[in-house]
Design a protein around this motif. Structure first.
Motif, mmCIF file in Angstrom:
data_model
loop_
_atom_site.group_PDB
_atom_site.id
_atom_site.type_symbol
_atom_site.label_atom_id
_atom_site.label_comp_id
_atom_site.label_asym_id
_atom_site.label_seq_id
_atom_site.Cartn_x
_atom_site.Cartn_y
_atom_site.Cartn_z
ATOM 1 N N ASP A 119 4.161 9.333 -7.614
ATOM 2 C CA ASP A 119 4.139 10.224 -6.445
ATOM 3 C C ASP A 119 3.117 9.734 -5.419
ATOM 4 O O ASP A 119 3.408 9.637 -4.229
ATOM 5 N N TYR A 120 1.913 9.439 -5.896
ATOM 6 C CA TYR A 120 0.866 8.961 -4.990
ATOM 7 C C TYR A 120 1.278 7.649 -4.327
ATOM 8 O O TYR A 120 1.147 7.488 -3.115
ATOM 9 N N GLU A 121 1.766 6.726 -5.128
ATOM 10 C CA GLU A 121 2.144 5.413 -4.588
ATOM 11 C C GLU A 121 3.253 5.538 -3.559
ATOM 12 O O GLU A 121 3.238 4.872 -2.522
ATOM 13 N N SER A 122 4.210 6.402 -3.823
ATOM 14 C CA SER A 122 5.319 6.618 -2.890
ATOM 15 C C SER A 122 4.824 7.198 -1.560
ATOM 16 O O SER A 122 5.229 6.742 -0.481
ATOM 17 N N LEU A 123 3.954 8.200 -1.639
ATOM 18 C CA LEU A 123 3.414 8.807 -0.416
ATOM 19 C C LEU A 123 2.513 7.837 0.345
ATOM 20 O O LEU A 123 2.543 7.782 1.584
ATOM 21 N N ILE A 124 1.723 7.058 -0.370
ATOM 22 C CA ILE A 124 0.879 6.049 0.276
ATOM 23 C C ILE A 124 1.750 5.071 1.044
ATOM 24 O O ILE A 124 1.487 4.766 2.214
ATOM 25 N N ASN A 125 2.800 4.583 0.412
ATOM 26 C CA ASN A 125 3.701 3.631 1.074
ATOM 27 C C ASN A 125 4.387 4.265 2.277
ATOM 28 O O ASN A 125 4.551 3.624 3.320
ATOM 29 N N HIS A 126 4.782 5.520 2.145
ATOM 30 C CA HIS A 126 5.435 6.236 3.249
ATOM 31 C C HIS A 126 4.520 6.301 4.470
ATOM 32 O O HIS A 126 4.922 5.960 5.586
ATOM 33 N N TYR A 127 3.290 6.735 4.271
ATOM 34 C CA TYR A 127 2.369 6.868 5.399
ATOM 35 C C TYR A 127 1.872 5.518 5.906
ATOM 36 O O TYR A 127 1.616 5.362 7.099
ATOM 37 N N LYS A 128 1.789 4.518 5.036
ATOM 38 C CA LYS A 128 1.450 3.158 5.486
ATOM 39 C C LYS A 128 2.530 2.644 6.439
ATOM 40 O O LYS A 128 2.220 2.061 7.477
ATOM 41 N N GLN A 129 3.793 2.865 6.080
ATOM 42 C CA GLN A 129 4.896 2.439 6.946
ATOM 43 C C GLN A 129 4.838 3.150 8.291
ATOM 44 O O GLN A 129 5.018 2.530 9.333
ATOM 45 N N LEU A 130 4.619 4.457 8.288
ATOM 46 C CA LEU A 130 4.511 5.207 9.546
ATOM 47 C C LEU A 130 3.328 4.707 10.374
ATOM 48 O O LEU A 130 3.447 4.574 11.599
ATOM 49 N N ASN A 131 2.207 4.422 9.732
ATOM 50 C CA ASN A 131 1.043 3.929 10.448
ATOM 51 C C ASN A 131 1.311 2.543 11.038
ATOM 52 O O ASN A 131 0.882 2.254 12.154
ATOM 53 N N ASN A 132 2.014 1.710 10.293
ATOM 54 C CA ASN A 132 2.351 0.382 10.804
ATOM 55 C C ASN A 132 3.275 0.492 12.014
ATOM 56 O O ASN A 132 3.142 -0.263 12.977
ATOM 57 N N GLN A 133 4.219 1.434 11.990
ATOM 58 C CA GLN A 133 5.114 1.643 13.130
ATOM 59 C C GLN A 133 4.329 2.132 14.344
ATOM 60 O O GLN A 133 4.608 1.722 15.459
ATOM 61 N N ASN A 134 3.331 2.991 14.127
ATOM 62 C CA ASN A 134 2.505 3.491 15.227
ATOM 63 C C ASN A 134 1.675 2.391 15.866
ATOM 64 O O ASN A 134 1.309 2.480 17.022
ATOM 65 N N ASN A 135 1.350 1.347 15.083
ATOM 66 C CA ASN A 135 0.494 0.278 15.585
ATOM 67 C C ASN A 135 1.278 -0.883 16.194
ATOM 68 O O ASN A 135 0.675 -1.837 16.645
#
Length: 128
Positions: free
Chosen positions: A111-127
């Motif tokens: 669960d943690y790893e999935s959420l971390i990856n989800h928000y990492k992807q969103l953060n990468n898109q924002n940057n």
């Protein structure tokens, strides 16, 4: 990596996401409760329902950008946070968050790893 370290890593990615989500093109963002404007790097991810409730800790409806004064020194400025959230989203969301916060949530490593990856992807898109 321990579950606590995964939780902390998720906190970091989620906070980054929330702070950048509400920022303008120059990176400036207003505190949800007092309106003070600073670059997102100098603001925090504030919670309507305390972070100690895991079921709402990473709920985007529960979180907004706050300055350190409101989030830390004024303990979230909850009365103002609640009123603004009520105006923005309506009473239904407040009731849903309160009910959700009373639940029991157990996060697995996956669960943690999935959420971390989800928000990492969103953060990468924002940057980009």
């Amino acid at each position: 990596m321990s579950l606590i370290k995964l939780r902390d890593k998720l906190d970091k990615e989620f906070s980054l996401y929330i702070r950048q989500k509400y920022a303008d093109d120059l990176g400036n963002v207003a505190c949800y409760t007092c309106g003070s404007v600073k670059h997102w790097r100098y603001q925090q991810c504030g919670h309507f329902i305390s972070r100690r409730h895991l079921c709402t800790r990473w709920d985007e409806d529960n979180c907004r950008v706050q300055c350190m004064g409101c989030n830390v020194f004024n303990q979230g400025n909850t009365p103002v946070f609640a009123q603004k959230l009520l105006t923005e989203k309506g009473s239904k969301i407040i009731n849903e968050l309160l009910l959700k916060s009373k639940g029991v949530c157990k996060f697995t490593r996956s669960d943690y790893e999935s959420l971390i990856n989800h928000y990492k992807q969103l953060n990468n898109q924002n940057n980009e």
